[in-house]
Design a protein around this motif. Structure first.
Motif, PDB file in Angstrom:
ATOM      1  N   GLU A  18       0.878  -1.224  -0.053  1.00  0.00           N
ATOM      2  CA  GLU A  18      -0.065  -0.075   0.066  1.00  0.00           C
ATOM      3  C   GLU A  18       0.803   1.125  -0.197  1.00  0.00           C
ATOM      4  O   GLU A  18       0.597   2.263  -0.894  1.00  0.00           O
ATOM      5  CB  GLU A  18      -0.939   0.031   1.311  1.00  0.00           C
ATOM      6  N   GLN A  19       1.821   1.357   0.735  1.00  0.00           N
ATOM      7  CA  GLN A  19       3.004   2.634   1.035  1.00  0.00           C
ATOM      8  C   GLN A  19       3.560   2.618  -0.313  1.00  0.00           C
ATOM      9  O   GLN A  19       3.683   3.800  -0.863  1.00  0.00           O
ATOM     10  CB  GLN A  19       3.735   2.131   2.068  1.00  0.00           C
ATOM     11  N   SER A  20       3.899   1.363  -1.056  1.00  0.00           N
ATOM     12  CA  SER A  20       4.706   1.599  -2.312  1.00  0.00           C
ATOM     13  C   SER A  20       3.896   2.142  -3.301  1.00  0.00           C
ATOM     14  O   SER A  20       4.230   3.051  -4.093  1.00  0.00           O
ATOM     15  CB  SER A  20       5.166   0.315  -2.524  1.00  0.00           C
ATOM     16  N   VAL A  21       2.679   1.620  -3.316  1.00  0.00           N
ATOM     17  CA  VAL A  21       1.641   2.169  -4.425  1.00  0.00           C
ATOM     18  C   VAL A  21       1.350   3.823  -4.097  1.00  0.00           C
ATOM     19  O   VAL A  21       1.336   4.449  -5.054  1.00  0.00           O
ATOM     20  CB  VAL A  21       0.258   1.451  -4.388  1.00  0.00           C
ATOM     21  N   ILE A  22       1.079   4.141  -2.987  1.00  0.00           N
ATOM     22  CA  ILE A  22       0.878   5.536  -2.490  1.00  0.00           C
ATOM     23  C   ILE A  22       2.008   6.506  -2.884  1.00  0.00           C
ATOM     24  O   ILE A  22       1.905   7.583  -3.468  1.00  0.00           O
ATOM     25  CB  ILE A  22       0.577   5.874  -1.044  1.00  0.00           C
ATOM     26  N   ASN A  23       3.205   5.961  -2.655  1.00  0.00           N
ATOM     27  CA  ASN A  23       4.577   6.777  -2.703  1.00  0.00           C
ATOM     28  C   ASN A  23       4.702   6.868  -4.255  1.00  0.00           C
ATOM     29  O   ASN A  23       4.952   7.965  -4.994  1.00  0.00           O
ATOM     30  CB  ASN A  23       5.730   6.086  -2.374  1.00  0.00           C
ATOM     31  N   HIS A  24       4.499   5.935  -5.362  1.00  0.00           N
ATOM     32  CA  HIS A  24       4.586   5.864  -6.751  1.00  0.00           C
ATOM     33  C   HIS A  24       3.549   6.736  -7.039  1.00  0.00           C
ATOM     34  O   HIS A  24       3.802   7.689  -8.068  1.00  0.00           O
ATOM     35  CB  HIS A  24       4.459   4.467  -7.048  1.00  0.00           C
ATOM     36  N   GLU A  25       2.213   6.529  -6.669  1.00  0.00           N
ATOM     37  CA  GLU A  25       1.232   7.321  -7.415  1.00  0.00           C
ATOM     38  C   GLU A  25       1.562   8.993  -7.165  1.00  0.00           C
ATOM     39  O   GLU A  25       1.233   9.846  -7.875  1.00  0.00           O
ATOM     40  CB  GLU A  25      -0.191   7.143  -6.623  1.00  0.00           C
ATOM     41  N   MET A  26       1.842   9.251  -5.779  1.00  0.00           N
ATOM     42  CA  MET A  26       1.853  10.817  -5.574  1.00  0.00           C
ATOM     43  C   MET A  26       3.346  11.273  -6.347  1.00  0.00           C
ATOM     44  O   MET A  26       3.348  12.466  -6.666  1.00  0.00           O
ATOM     45  CB  MET A  26       2.519  10.803  -3.980  1.00  0.00           C
ATOM     46  N   ASP A  27       4.408  10.345  -6.457  1.00  0.00           N
ATOM     47  CA  ASP A  27       5.232  11.026  -7.469  1.00  0.00           C
ATOM     48  C   ASP A  27       5.006  11.263  -8.864  1.00  0.00           C
ATOM     49  O   ASP A  27       5.415  12.341  -9.298  1.00  0.00           O
ATOM     50  CB  ASP A  27       6.429   9.868  -7.549  1.00  0.00           C
ATOM     51  N   MET A  28       4.074  10.369  -9.199  1.00  0.00           N
ATOM     52  CA  MET A  28       3.451  10.565 -10.464  1.00  0.00           C
ATOM     53  C   MET A  28       2.686  12.014 -10.738  1.00  0.00           C
ATOM     54  O   MET A  28       2.588  12.504 -11.490  1.00  0.00           O
ATOM     55  CB  MET A  28       2.713   9.438 -11.176  1.00  0.00           C
ATOM     56  N   LEU A  29       1.906  11.979  -9.717  1.00  0.00           N
ATOM     57  CA  LEU A  29       0.941  13.206  -9.667  1.00  0.00           C
ATOM     58  C   LEU A  29       1.771  14.320  -9.393  1.00  0.00           C
ATOM     59  O   LEU A  29       1.531  15.586 -10.257  1.00  0.00           O
ATOM     60  CB  LEU A  29       0.153  13.104  -8.285  1.00  0.00           C
ATOM     61  N   ILE A  30       2.701  14.453  -8.614  1.00  0.00           N
ATOM     62  CA  ILE A  30       3.570  15.758  -8.642  1.00  0.00           C
ATOM     63  C   ILE A  30       4.084  16.094 -10.076  1.00  0.00           C
ATOM     64  O   ILE A  30       4.169  17.271 -10.363  1.00  0.00           O
ATOM     65  CB  ILE A  30       4.656  15.583  -7.526  1.00  0.00           C
ATOM     66  N   ARG A  31       4.818  14.914 -10.591  1.00  0.00           N
ATOM     67  CA  ARG A  31       5.293  15.314 -11.954  1.00  0.00           C
ATOM     68  C   ARG A  31       4.161  15.611 -12.882  1.00  0.00           C
ATOM     69  O   ARG A  31       4.556  16.488 -14.025  1.00  0.00           O
ATOM     70  CB  ARG A  31       5.872  13.905 -12.376  1.00  0.00           C
ATOM     71  N   ALA A  32       3.111  14.940 -13.031  1.00  0.00           N
ATOM     72  CA  ALA A  32       2.047  15.241 -13.874  1.00  0.00           C
ATOM     73  C   ALA A  32       1.572  16.857 -13.570  1.00  0.00           C
ATOM     74  O   ALA A  32       1.123  17.378 -14.605  1.00  0.00           O
ATOM     75  CB  ALA A  32       0.761  14.430 -13.743  1.00  0.00           C
ATOM     76  N   GLN A  33       1.646  17.421 -12.327  1.00  0.00           N
ATOM     77  CA  GLN A  33       1.039  18.524 -12.094  1.00  0.00           C
ATOM     78  C   GLN A  33       2.105  19.726 -12.617  1.00  0.00           C
ATOM     79  O   GLN A  33       1.973  20.803 -12.826  1.00  0.00           O
ATOM     80  CB  GLN A  33       0.865  18.819 -10.565  1.00  0.00           C
ATOM     81  N   ASN A  34       3.186  18.998 -13.006  1.00  0.00           N
ATOM     82  CA  ASN A  34       4.508  20.074 -13.124  1.00  0.00           C
ATOM     83  C   ASN A  34       4.765  20.111 -14.712  1.00  0.00           C
ATOM     84  O   ASN A  34       5.661  20.386 -15.279  1.00  0.00           O
ATOM     85  CB  ASN A  34       5.636  19.675 -12.560  1.00  0.00           C
ATOM     86  N   GLY A  35       3.609  19.205 -15.589  1.00  0.00           N
ATOM     87  CA  GLY A  35       3.518  19.442 -16.798  1.00  0.00           C
ATOM     88  C   GLY A  35       4.195  17.913 -17.646  1.00  0.00           C
ATOM     89  O   GLY A  35       4.339  17.850 -18.748  1.00  0.00           O
ATOM     90  N   ASP A  36       4.494  16.922 -16.828  1.00  0.00           N
ATOM     91  CA  ASP A  36       5.296  15.706 -17.282  1.00  0.00           C
ATOM     92  C   ASP A  36       4.190  14.693 -17.911  1.00  0.00           C
ATOM     93  O   ASP A  36       3.063  14.259 -17.153  1.00  0.00           O
ATOM     94  CB  ASP A  36       5.912  14.942 -16.119  1.00  0.00           C
ATOM     95  N   GLU A  37       3.909  14.615 -19.063  1.00  0.00           N
ATOM     96  CA  GLU A  37       2.794  13.955 -19.883  1.00  0.00           C
ATOM     97  C   GLU A  37       3.319  12.583 -19.710  1.00  0.00           C
ATOM     98  O   GLU A  37       2.221  11.613 -19.726  1.00  0.00           O
ATOM     99  CB  GLU A  37       2.807  14.253 -21.226  1.00  0.00           C
ATOM    100  N   GLU A  38       4.534  11.981 -19.515  1.00  0.00           N
ATOM    101  CA  GLU A  38       4.476  10.427 -19.363  1.00  0.00           C
ATOM    102  C   GLU A  38       3.932  10.074 -18.092  1.00  0.00           C
ATOM    103  O   GLU A  38       3.508   8.874 -17.920  1.00  0.00           O
ATOM    104  CB  GLU A  38       6.128  10.413 -19.356  1.00  0.00           C
ATOM    105  N   ALA A  39       4.225  11.230 -16.988  1.00  0.00           N
ATOM    106  CA  ALA A  39       3.621  10.835 -15.704  1.00  0.00           C
ATOM    107  C   ALA A  39       1.992  10.703 -15.598  1.00  0.00           C
ATOM    108  O   ALA A  39       1.637   9.655 -15.088  1.00  0.00           O
ATOM    109  CB  ALA A  39       4.105  11.923 -14.740  1.00  0.00           C
TER     110      ALA A  39
END
Length: 215
Positions: A18-39
């Motif tokens: 669960e924690q691994s999923v949360i950490n990965h998802e949060m990383d993708m969200l931060i990157r996506a909010q910064n304009g990373d289309e791959e994220a």
């Protein structure tokens, strides 16, 4: 090894998973909010099945569900910078899908049944035997027909509750309703489903009992 429920969409995982999923998802969200289309694409791949399934349950048509899922992700992409990371991303995304499907439905325009146990059995049954597969297909068609008898918001509440195991609080956030309104809608939906079941004589296990609104 202790198992925990992780809320909407994910199901049961270990705490480490669960924690691994949360950490990965949060990383993708931060990157996506910064304009990373791959994220953002990574988030789409993670949630494409849950979003499509919700849309299909809401609309009852595969092509319309696919179009609705695409529209959901397009709207999420446009709004991703405004997404509040303190809120569940799954709930936020499913709320976009649910509201879009409700809008699409609007454009088209006794006793109560305890459906929870039966729905969980049908949803969880992945038996490979041909006879059971046929029965499962018939039951799923029966469920879809029953769902179609509900108004769009009640249908969304039922789908989020029984298919995605969302809590009443999560449903209230997704549909922008009070918790008491969610309870009322779920109760009303169970009444409606019971009436439809009785009138159409579906081969559903008899789990019918008197129940008062939980609010």
């Amino acid at each position: 090894m202790q198992l925990i429920r992780s809320g909407c969409v994910y199901g049961t995982r270990t705490r480490a998973q669960e924690q691994s999923v949360i950490n990965h998802e949060m990383d993708m969200l931060i990157r996506a909010q910064n304009g990373d289309e791959e994220a953002f694409t990574s988030l789409v791949l993670q949630y494409q099945n849950p979003v499509y399934n919700l849309c299909y349950r809401m609309l009852g048509n595969a092509q319309e569900a696919e179009d609705a899922a695409q529209e959901t992700f397009w709207r999420a992409y446009q709004a991703i910078r405004r997404y509040d990371r303190n809120r569940s991303f799954a709930t936020w995304l499913l709320s976009i899908a649910a509201h879009y499907c409700i809008d699409q439905q609007r454009k088209k325009r006794i006793t109560t049944m305890d459906i929870e146990d039966w729905m969980e059995e049908v949803i969880a049954d992945h038996s490979p035997e041909p006879e059971k597969q046929i029965r499962e297909s018939e039951e799923r068609q029966a469920i879809q027909s029953l769902l179609s008898s509900l108004n769009p918001q009640d249908r969304a509440a039922v789908i989020l509750r029984y298919w995605y195991e969302c809590s009443e609080e999560e449903i209230s956030q997704a549909l922008q309703l009070s918790v008491s309104a969610v309870k009322s809608r779920l109760h009303r939906a169970r009444l409606r489903l019971a009436q439809q079941y009785q009138s159409q004589h579906y081969a559903m296990p008899e789990r019918i009992h008197d129940e008062s609104p939980a609010f």
